[in-house]
Design a protein around this motif. Structure first.
Motif, PDB file in Angstrom:
ATOM      1  N   GLY A 211      -4.860 -75.221  69.770  1.00  0.00           N
ATOM      2  CA  GLY A 211      -5.411 -76.059  70.828  1.00  0.00           C
ATOM      3  C   GLY A 211      -5.492 -75.292  72.144  1.00  0.00           C
ATOM      4  O   GLY A 211      -4.863 -74.255  72.306  1.00  0.00           O
ATOM      5  N   GLY A 212      -6.267 -75.830  73.072  1.00  0.00           N
ATOM      6  CA  GLY A 212      -6.459 -75.118  74.342  1.00  0.00           C
ATOM      7  C   GLY A 212      -7.364 -73.914  74.163  1.00  0.00           C
ATOM      8  O   GLY A 212      -7.954 -73.713  73.097  1.00  0.00           O
ATOM      9  N   ARG A 213      -7.495 -73.115  75.202  1.00  0.00           N
ATOM     10  CA  ARG A 213      -8.346 -71.919  75.122  1.00  0.00           C
ATOM     11  C   ARG A 213      -7.629 -70.734  75.730  1.00  0.00           C
ATOM     12  O   ARG A 213      -6.996 -70.845  76.768  1.00  0.00           O
ATOM     13  N   PRO A 214      -7.736 -69.564  75.078  1.00  0.00           N
ATOM     14  CA  PRO A 214      -7.136 -68.369  75.665  1.00  0.00           C
ATOM     15  C   PRO A 214      -7.730 -68.093  77.044  1.00  0.00           C
ATOM     16  O   PRO A 214      -8.865 -68.489  77.328  1.00  0.00           O
TER      17      PRO A 214
ATOM     18  N   LEU B  29      -7.702 -60.488  77.033  1.00  0.00           N
ATOM     19  CA  LEU B  29      -7.001 -61.739  76.757  1.00  0.00           C
ATOM     20  C   LEU B  29      -7.884 -62.717  75.990  1.00  0.00           C
ATOM     21  O   LEU B  29      -7.418 -63.435  75.101  1.00  0.00           O
ATOM     22  N   ALA B  30      -9.157 -62.724  76.328  1.00  0.00           N
ATOM     23  CA  ALA B  30     -10.065 -63.701  75.733  1.00  0.00           C
ATOM     24  C   ALA B  30     -10.229 -63.495  74.237  1.00  0.00           C
ATOM     25  O   ALA B  30     -10.538 -64.429  73.491  1.00  0.00           O
TER      26      ALA B  30
ATOM     27  N   PRO C  92      -1.651 -68.378  72.266  1.00  0.00           N
ATOM     28  CA  PRO C  92      -2.611 -68.008  73.319  1.00  0.00           C
ATOM     29  C   PRO C  92      -3.420 -69.145  73.933  1.00  0.00           C
ATOM     30  O   PRO C  92      -3.947 -68.992  75.037  1.00  0.00           O
ATOM     31  N   GLY C  93      -3.545 -70.276  73.239  1.00  0.00           N
ATOM     32  CA  GLY C  93      -4.395 -71.340  73.784  1.00  0.00           C
ATOM     33  C   GLY C  93      -3.754 -72.012  74.989  1.00  0.00           C
ATOM     34  O   GLY C  93      -2.636 -72.508  74.895  1.00  0.00           O
ATOM     35  N   LEU C  94      -4.475 -72.048  76.115  1.00  0.00           N
ATOM     36  CA  LEU C  94      -3.908 -72.581  77.362  1.00  0.00           C
ATOM     37  C   LEU C  94      -4.477 -73.948  77.690  1.00  0.00           C
ATOM     38  O   LEU C  94      -5.620 -74.263  77.344  1.00  0.00           O
ATOM     39  N   ASP C  95      -3.715 -74.743  78.413  1.00  0.00           N
ATOM     40  CA  ASP C  95      -4.245 -75.990  78.940  1.00  0.00           C
ATOM     41  C   ASP C  95      -4.934 -75.728  80.288  1.00  0.00           C
ATOM     42  O   ASP C  95      -5.037 -74.586  80.735  1.00  0.00           O
TER      43      ASP C  95
END
Lengths: 303, 303, 303, 303
Positions: free
Chosen positions: A20-23, A30-31, A276-279
């Protein structure tokens, strides 16, 4: 406590949130990280380490290093630092300039970018170096001599580093930066580029659970200073979501846009979780969820 | 632990700071209080109370009541409250309108005035009353049936209450107030006017050290909810000095401009300290110093 | 100049824009106006009036009345007013509280809501009345004795008036309101509710093109004061679009959310245009376009 | 009109204010200028120049050059510029970063520093040069081929240029700067360092009074573009005192921290006044007073 069993339970519970979230997307390195990765490690105060998932895989530490530069700057230079940087939550995104202007070039706390630049500037002045000072410390505490800078990440940070350059020049205009801005930025970007695993990081921040004692049992900080850094982590460690983090997790913690989060249970253990997935506020989605589960399963919150 | 000895040591240590700062001046009743007064009480989780100085003398609780209204609103209405008020530190003075505008009428947290007005509005909707609901609760928890509103203080608050009226109308313009503004303000000002002693307050907030259990051992909050309120107190409980308070004291706390501060050591005890002289951010000078000494002498910080 | 021919050309040129934008929606009476209406009137300094379209149809003047209350307050009370309200563009929406807080309750200028409330407060103090004072003036200048308040609009404004109540209480908390807030609001809402046609308004503001002389040739303002009000209209008359309006139109102007705009060509004439569809900043879409065409066709800009 | 007599009257009237305020102090070269100097020049549209006092003495033009770079960027690159910079008064000091952050790197107008950096960036992209392009233009319009950059001033600006570097990097982080920041800053600082006299400047901005015609009668700007620049000067030309300037003087004007102000009476003449003492907002104290007298004595305001 059977930490290994706790880790296994956590992995089961949060499975739906991994991915969940996005890098982070502001630099290519990082992407391009696989968002389905997840690792978690617990280091007990005696040095025993428990891990699960990708806990031995190095990732970009990014802002997590701000905890260590703060500890070093306080250990080496003492309280004078607090004249140049505050200890209050910012209530604004990590790279905002607004507050800095209203408050005349004094950053709110050492964990927003502006504050971390001041801390690095202080380390530079104290040592003539900042990034290698940090690297040496991390190698010793983690017991991992292979830790190093990621030159590609540092270069990328620099290429996309206009916001940090703006922050540094802006504080320099208020007289709150002592070293040349380009030198400062170089050290800052190198610090952020260090790669470490969950295991490395959990070990490296053990001094915060051990009231200031380093891995070799020498003293880095007084008991009171260790407590103070934990307090700053709790109120300011997760960008403008510190309140939410305290509410859900209830532990001193520091996150980075690489997807890592370290957390401290004073007197008991340290934790590091990575995914890695960020809010929207730059904290790892699965990472926060895992820490939330940890405190619920173990009752080990500070509250 | 010999709490009485601790209290005696504290009184000795902070004597030079009693009388420092200035009493709140915005209403006459507060401005005229003798600034040399000082009291402190500790309530153990089993209900044993220790006190020193003016610990049995009633003072104006003011914003300290925000802790109790929050607990009641959550206990009675549940999590829905968090859609109307945030949990992040505000980074601004307690009565600021700026953030409220940028964030469309949703206050940052329940302990700034705007947030507390929303909580009172919620209680009003749930109960048809808010101030008497609070008073009843405080009487039961403190075991003091004589607690009451101070009509003169409530009237003064109302006379000088334009800032709070502005906050309420402003949130109403965003649809975040359900009851008529004058009714809401009346209840809000009455709540702030309740007089209690350090002993009363230390007892009344024991549910926060007892993971949600009331004085009569019935459950007010779940363990998790009690932890969450402590977290909000730590990050938001002392206006825009929450970071500083966490750094120095390291306990969940809530202050009021009457000069009182309550603090919680989860699982151990609750504290209340009172001295009318305030610092620039509205927290009792001697009160913060006393709590600082307490955590240093006992090692009982959450960090 | 053949003003009638100019008006006819304008109507042709801007036909595609009539009906563009959206009527104000915050009160029902405004929201229900037919957006395809358009009227425009020009009053020469000698009193000759030219009109086109719905120029004789009354509409809700709203903020346009702020010009007249400012003129009356200055004429009756003099320069002292400027200690309570500034003369700088606000750079923020008309009903923002942010700037007011940073600047301690002194509104930026008399044409944002906060500033107009101060002007009305001043008129109230000077006359014991404000709304009837204004109405009398408008009747005399327009020569239309049937002008009156629209009670339904005034009531609606009051019902949806929490934002203005917040502004008034907020300034009162800084000591910048002398009369009781409810009285002030009542007069303020009544002023905004006055209905006038383009013809009425073009006549009523003729004193600004006549360097301070009223319709009956008595002097309302000195030449210098008339110039000053024109200056404030140019820099502050169209909310946070004043720069854009000066750039496109180049005339002192004042708009209202009823869709009207008055403009002044000093020494030559006054204009009023009306069409209910508003742009994002609250100015009439077809109205701005019509004034833009007027200055282009006639060369009658102040620049 | 007997402009010479007007100038003599002005000098008499404002004598008490010459020497008031304080010269700019952020760079040594400006701080050391004799504050008792005063000069004023009027250039009629036909090129006749009238002067008084130190009107032939060169001073540092500083921000006054922003008018000319704006005119060149529009003349050479057209309307596209307005996608990168706004036309609204900022309501904030000339070098503020706050608004820039809220508005995503688009400066409010071309006369605050951030906006002028964008204009210079545009000129750089259009010409491969910006500072020499400007210098050539000023030499031609003023008829003074000796105009040049002041290397010492440019170097000083650069040394104390952290705030402008911050602005440039900040806008670059939003993608609103096309050229390398160091190159941009070099051109920007050189532009600000040009020295000119009142006589030079009054002549150089004559195209704004002549509806776009240059000294050699070729067209720089359309009539409409010239009007638009005058409008932007009136609403944004004197930092966050534009409203006050419009109120007192009522002419399009642009000030610089070197103590100079240019002003335009469209169709009639241009003015330049210079005296180094500045008020709190960075405008020449005696300069504003002189222009105020000019409009009062001649009636030549745009209002």
């Amino acid at each position: 406590m059977d930490y290994q069993a706790v880790l296994e339970q956590i992995v089961q519970d949060i499975a739906p949130q991994v991915g969940g979230g996005r890098p982070a997307e502001y630099i290519p390195v990082l992407a391009s990280v696989d968002p389905s990765l997840f690792g978690m490690a617990i280091a007990e105060v005696d040095g025993t380490v428990h891990g699960i998932g990708d806990w031995q895989r190095p990732f970009s530490t990014q802002s997590i290093t701000k905890v260590f530069t703060l500890a070093l700057a306080l250990a080496q230079g003492g309280d004078g630092l607090w004249a140049r940087v505050g200890r209050e939550p910012s209530g604004n995104p990590f790279n905002s300039l607004v507050q800095l202007e209203y408050e005349n070039g004094i950053p709110r706390n050492p964990f927003i970018n502006a504050g971390a630049l001041v801390v690095t500037d202080q380390l530079l002045t104290l040592n003539g170096d900042a990034s290698n000072e940090l690297l040496g410390f991390l190698r010793q505490e983690s017991g991992n001599p292979r830790l190093g800078f990621d030159a590609q990440v540092a270069r990328s940070e620099s290429e996309f580093g206009d916001r940090n350059a703006a922050l540094a020049h802006f504080m320099a205009s208020y007289g709150n930066i002592a070293n040349p801005v380009p030198t400062l930025l170089e050290h800052y970007f190198r610090q952020c580029s260090i790669e470490m695993s969950c295991g490395d990081l959990a070990l490296a921040c053990r001094f915060l659970a051990r009231h200031g004692l380093r891995a070799d049992n020498t003293r880095l900080l007084t008991r009171s200073e260790a407590k103070q850094i934990n307090a700053v982590m709790l109120t300011c460690g997760t960008y403008d979501a510190a309140g939410e983090f305290a509410y859900r997790v209830g532990l001193p913690g520091k996150s980075g846009v690489g997807g890592g989060i370290v957390a401290v249970v004073p007197g008991h253990c340290t934790l590091c979780v990575w995914s890695p997935g960020l809010d929207a506020r730059g904290n790892s989605v699965a990472g926060v969820a895992a820490l939330d589960r940890f405190t619920t399963l173990t009752g080990l919150s500070v509250f």
